[in-house]
Write a protein that holds these residues in place. Structure first.
Motif, PDB file in Angstrom:
ATOM      1  N   ILE A 117       0.860  -1.182   0.000  1.00 54.59           N
ATOM      2  CA  ILE A 117       0.000   0.000   0.000  1.00 54.59           C
ATOM      3  C   ILE A 117       0.896   1.231   0.000  1.00 54.59           C
ATOM      4  O   ILE A 117       1.800   1.342   0.825  1.00 54.59           O
ATOM      5  CB  ILE A 117      -0.924   0.031   1.231  1.00 54.59           C
ATOM      6  CG1 ILE A 117      -1.904  -1.137   1.182  1.00 54.59           C
ATOM      7  CG2 ILE A 117      -1.673   1.367   1.304  1.00 54.59           C
ATOM      8  CD1 ILE A 117      -2.788  -1.250   2.402  1.00 54.59           C
ATOM      9  N   LEU A 118       0.657   2.123  -0.958  1.00 58.05           N
ATOM     10  CA  LEU A 118       1.334   3.420  -0.993  1.00 58.05           C
ATOM     11  C   LEU A 118       0.390   4.461  -0.396  1.00 58.05           C
ATOM     12  O   LEU A 118      -0.781   4.514  -0.764  1.00 58.05           O
ATOM     13  CB  LEU A 118       1.655   3.843  -2.427  1.00 58.05           C
ATOM     14  CG  LEU A 118       2.785   3.151  -3.139  1.00 58.05           C
ATOM     15  CD1 LEU A 118       2.909   3.700  -4.561  1.00 58.05           C
ATOM     16  CD2 LEU A 118       4.080   3.329  -2.397  1.00 58.05           C
ATOM     17  N   SER A 119       0.885   5.291   0.502  1.00 53.09           N
ATOM     18  CA  SER A 119       0.104   6.378   1.103  1.00 53.09           C
ATOM     19  C   SER A 119       0.827   7.695   0.849  1.00 53.09           C
ATOM     20  O   SER A 119       2.050   7.758   0.958  1.00 53.09           O
ATOM     21  CB  SER A 119      -0.022   6.179   2.615  1.00 53.09           C
ATOM     22  OG  SER A 119      -0.660   4.979   2.913  1.00 53.09           O
ATOM     23  N   LYS A 162      -5.799  12.636   1.574  1.00 50.45           N
ATOM     24  CA  LYS A 162      -4.810  11.567   1.592  1.00 50.45           C
ATOM     25  C   LYS A 162      -5.207  10.539   0.539  1.00 50.45           C
ATOM     26  O   LYS A 162      -6.398  10.242   0.368  1.00 50.45           O
ATOM     27  CB  LYS A 162      -4.781  10.903   2.972  1.00 50.45           C
ATOM     28  CG  LYS A 162      -3.845   9.720   3.073  1.00 50.45           C
ATOM     29  CD  LYS A 162      -3.926   9.119   4.474  1.00 50.45           C
ATOM     30  CE  LYS A 162      -3.023   7.917   4.600  1.00 50.45           C
ATOM     31  NZ  LYS A 162      -3.104   7.316   5.949  1.00 50.45           N
ATOM     32  N   VAL A 163      -4.213   9.995  -0.176  1.00 43.62           N
ATOM     33  CA  VAL A 163      -4.449   8.963  -1.179  1.00 43.62           C
ATOM     34  C   VAL A 163      -3.747   7.686  -0.729  1.00 43.62           C
ATOM     35  O   VAL A 163      -2.612   7.736  -0.255  1.00 43.62           O
ATOM     36  CB  VAL A 163      -3.912   9.389  -2.564  1.00 43.62           C
ATOM     37  CG1 VAL A 163      -4.107   8.283  -3.595  1.00 43.62           C
ATOM     38  CG2 VAL A 163      -4.568  10.680  -3.032  1.00 43.62           C
ATOM     39  N   GLU A 164      -4.432   6.564  -0.881  1.00 41.78           N
ATOM     40  CA  GLU A 164      -3.807   5.262  -0.675  1.00 41.78           C
ATOM     41  C   GLU A 164      -4.062   4.407  -1.908  1.00 41.78           C
ATOM     42  O   GLU A 164      -5.206   4.285  -2.355  1.00 41.78           O
ATOM     43  CB  GLU A 164      -4.343   4.559   0.575  1.00 41.78           C
ATOM     44  CG  GLU A 164      -3.847   5.175   1.847  1.00 41.78           C
ATOM     45  CD  GLU A 164      -4.090   4.314   3.069  1.00 41.78           C
ATOM     46  OE1 GLU A 164      -3.287   4.422   4.006  1.00 41.78           O
ATOM     47  OE2 GLU A 164      -5.081   3.547   3.084  1.00 41.78           O
ATOM     48  N   LEU A 213      -7.907   2.358  -5.179  1.00 44.86           N
ATOM     49  CA  LEU A 213      -7.569   3.757  -4.922  1.00 44.86           C
ATOM     50  C   LEU A 213      -8.506   4.250  -3.833  1.00 44.86           C
ATOM     51  O   LEU A 213      -9.721   4.145  -3.950  1.00 44.86           O
ATOM     52  CB  LEU A 213      -7.758   4.578  -6.200  1.00 44.86           C
ATOM     53  CG  LEU A 213      -7.679   6.095  -6.097  1.00 44.86           C
ATOM     54  CD1 LEU A 213      -6.263   6.530  -5.784  1.00 44.86           C
ATOM     55  CD2 LEU A 213      -8.150   6.725  -7.384  1.00 44.86           C
ATOM     56  N   ASP A 214      -7.940   4.774  -2.769  1.00 41.27           N
ATOM     57  CA  ASP A 214      -8.705   5.246  -1.617  1.00 41.27           C
ATOM     58  C   ASP A 214      -8.337   6.713  -1.390  1.00 41.27           C
ATOM     59  O   ASP A 214      -7.172   7.037  -1.187  1.00 41.27           O
ATOM     60  CB  ASP A 214      -8.323   4.395  -0.408  1.00 41.27           C
ATOM     61  CG  ASP A 214      -9.103   4.700   0.847  1.00 41.27           C
ATOM     62  OD1 ASP A 214      -9.813   5.719   0.891  1.00 41.27           O
ATOM     63  OD2 ASP A 214      -8.977   3.917   1.797  1.00 41.27           O
ATOM     64  N   ILE A 215      -9.330   7.598  -1.439  1.00 38.21           N
ATOM     65  CA  ILE A 215      -9.117   9.031  -1.216  1.00 38.21           C
ATOM     66  C   ILE A 215      -9.857   9.417   0.061  1.00 38.21           C
ATOM     67  O   ILE A 215     -11.059   9.173   0.179  1.00 38.21           O
ATOM     68  CB  ILE A 215      -9.642   9.875  -2.399  1.00 38.21           C
ATOM     69  CG1 ILE A 215      -8.957   9.459  -3.693  1.00 38.21           C
ATOM     70  CG2 ILE A 215      -9.449  11.363  -2.114  1.00 38.21           C
ATOM     71  CD1 ILE A 215      -9.596  10.032  -4.942  1.00 38.21           C
ATOM     72  N   THR A 216      -9.141  10.011   1.009  1.00 34.15           N
ATOM     73  CA  THR A 216      -9.739  10.418   2.275  1.00 34.15           C
ATOM     74  C   THR A 216      -9.628  11.925   2.437  1.00 34.15           C
ATOM     75  O   THR A 216      -8.526  12.478   2.364  1.00 34.15           O
ATOM     76  CB  THR A 216      -9.029   9.723   3.465  1.00 34.15           C
ATOM     77  OG1 THR A 216      -9.078   8.311   3.274  1.00 34.15           O
ATOM     78  CG2 THR A 216      -9.698  10.075   4.776  1.00 34.15           C
ATOM     79  N   ASN A 217     -10.734  12.579   2.654  1.00 31.75           N
ATOM     80  CA  ASN A 217     -10.776  14.019   2.895  1.00 31.75           C
ATOM     81  C   ASN A 217     -10.300  14.275   4.324  1.00 31.75           C
ATOM     82  O   ASN A 217     -10.927  13.830   5.278  1.00 31.75           O
ATOM     83  CB  ASN A 217     -12.208  14.520   2.697  1.00 31.75           C
ATOM     84  CG  ASN A 217     -12.334  16.014   2.897  1.00 31.75           C
ATOM     85  OD1 ASN A 217     -11.380  16.707   3.243  1.00 31.75           O
ATOM     86  ND2 ASN A 217     -13.540  16.521   2.672  1.00 31.75           N
ATOM     87  N   ILE A 218      -9.198  14.994   4.485  1.00 31.81           N
ATOM     88  CA  ILE A 218      -8.701  15.328   5.825  1.00 31.81           C
ATOM     89  C   ILE A 218      -8.834  16.822   6.118  1.00 31.81           C
ATOM     90  O   ILE A 218      -8.295  17.316   7.096  1.00 31.81           O
ATOM     91  CB  ILE A 218      -7.236  14.849   6.017  1.00 31.81           C
ATOM     92  CG1 ILE A 218      -6.314  15.440   4.963  1.00 31.81           C
ATOM     93  CG2 ILE A 218      -7.172  13.331   6.013  1.00 31.81           C
ATOM     94  CD1 ILE A 218      -4.850  15.137   5.169  1.00 31.81           C
ATOM     95  N   SER A 219      -9.587  17.498   5.254  1.00 31.45           N
ATOM     96  CA  SER A 219      -9.830  18.936   5.472  1.00 31.45           C
ATOM     97  C   SER A 219     -11.159  19.122   6.195  1.00 31.45           C
ATOM     98  O   SER A 219     -11.911  18.168   6.395  1.00 31.45           O
ATOM     99  CB  SER A 219      -9.868  19.669   4.126  1.00 31.45           C
ATOM    100  OG  SER A 219     -11.065  19.379   3.439  1.00 31.45           O
ATOM    101  N   ASP A 220     -11.454  20.363   6.555  1.00 28.68           N
ATOM    102  CA  ASP A 220     -12.734  20.675   7.191  1.00 28.68           C
ATOM    103  C   ASP A 220     -13.839  20.880   6.156  1.00 28.68           C
ATOM    104  O   ASP A 220     -15.017  20.822   6.483  1.00 28.68           O
ATOM    105  CB  ASP A 220     -12.608  21.926   8.058  1.00 28.68           C
ATOM    106  CG  ASP A 220     -11.710  21.704   9.260  1.00 28.68           C
ATOM    107  OD1 ASP A 220     -11.632  20.547   9.724  1.00 28.68           O
ATOM    108  OD2 ASP A 220     -11.095  22.677   9.728  1.00 28.68           O
TER     109      ASP A 220
END
Length: 156
Positions: free
Chosen positions: A103-105, A114-116, A132-139
């Protein structure tokens, strides 16, 4: 929606018998190889670039040139492996059905998401499963569009 996952199974043409299996990171290269199919991903200089994709028995490279590996739009801005990513890291992963991989992060430069990328190989199967996993880490909210899990310059 704070979490977005897409799966893809990449199956190149196959002829041959299984050889040794190895998935590893060597310097700035991620090496995926289950004995039947192999792939090399370069993670140097903040980029994620597919360098090679081969059936091991034929030694034919299915990539005509280095490829940006993935692409998508977030808030109408295009992102791909050619962007400058920060904090690229890798770790081993396994699946309950015998799959092994890496897994690349990594993060966008503004650290809003963040992308994984997960790559799995399976014993006796000439394929590499990728997600492909995209995680929103913003508000704020992010609009994700035009997702291309495998953005490869194929030789055919």
């Amino acid at each position: 929606m704070k979490h977005f996952i897409i799966f893809l199974i990449s199956i190149p043409l196959f002829a041959g018998f299984p050889l040794a299996s190895a998935n590893s990171k060597e310097g700035d290269k991620l090496l995926l190889d289950n004995g039947l199919v192999s792939r090399v991903i370069n993670i140097a200089d903040g980029h994620v670039i597919s360098q090679s994709y081969k059936i091991n028995t034929s030694n034919v490279d299915y990539l005509r040139s280095p490829s940006c590996d993935f692409s998508f739009l977030i808030n109408e801005v295009k992102y791909s492996g050619r962007n400058d990513w920060s904090d690229i890291s890798s770790r081993d992963t396994t699946a309950s059905n015998g799959g092994r991989g890496m897994i690349l992060s990594f993060y966008d430069k503004a650290r809003t998401f963040k992308v994984e990328l997960s790559y799995l190989t399976y014993p006796d199967l000439p394929l590499i499963r990728k997600s492909l996993d995209i995680t929103n880490i913003s508000d704020g909210e992010l609009k994700v569009e035009a997702v291309c899990v495998e953005d490869l310059a194929l030789s055919f």
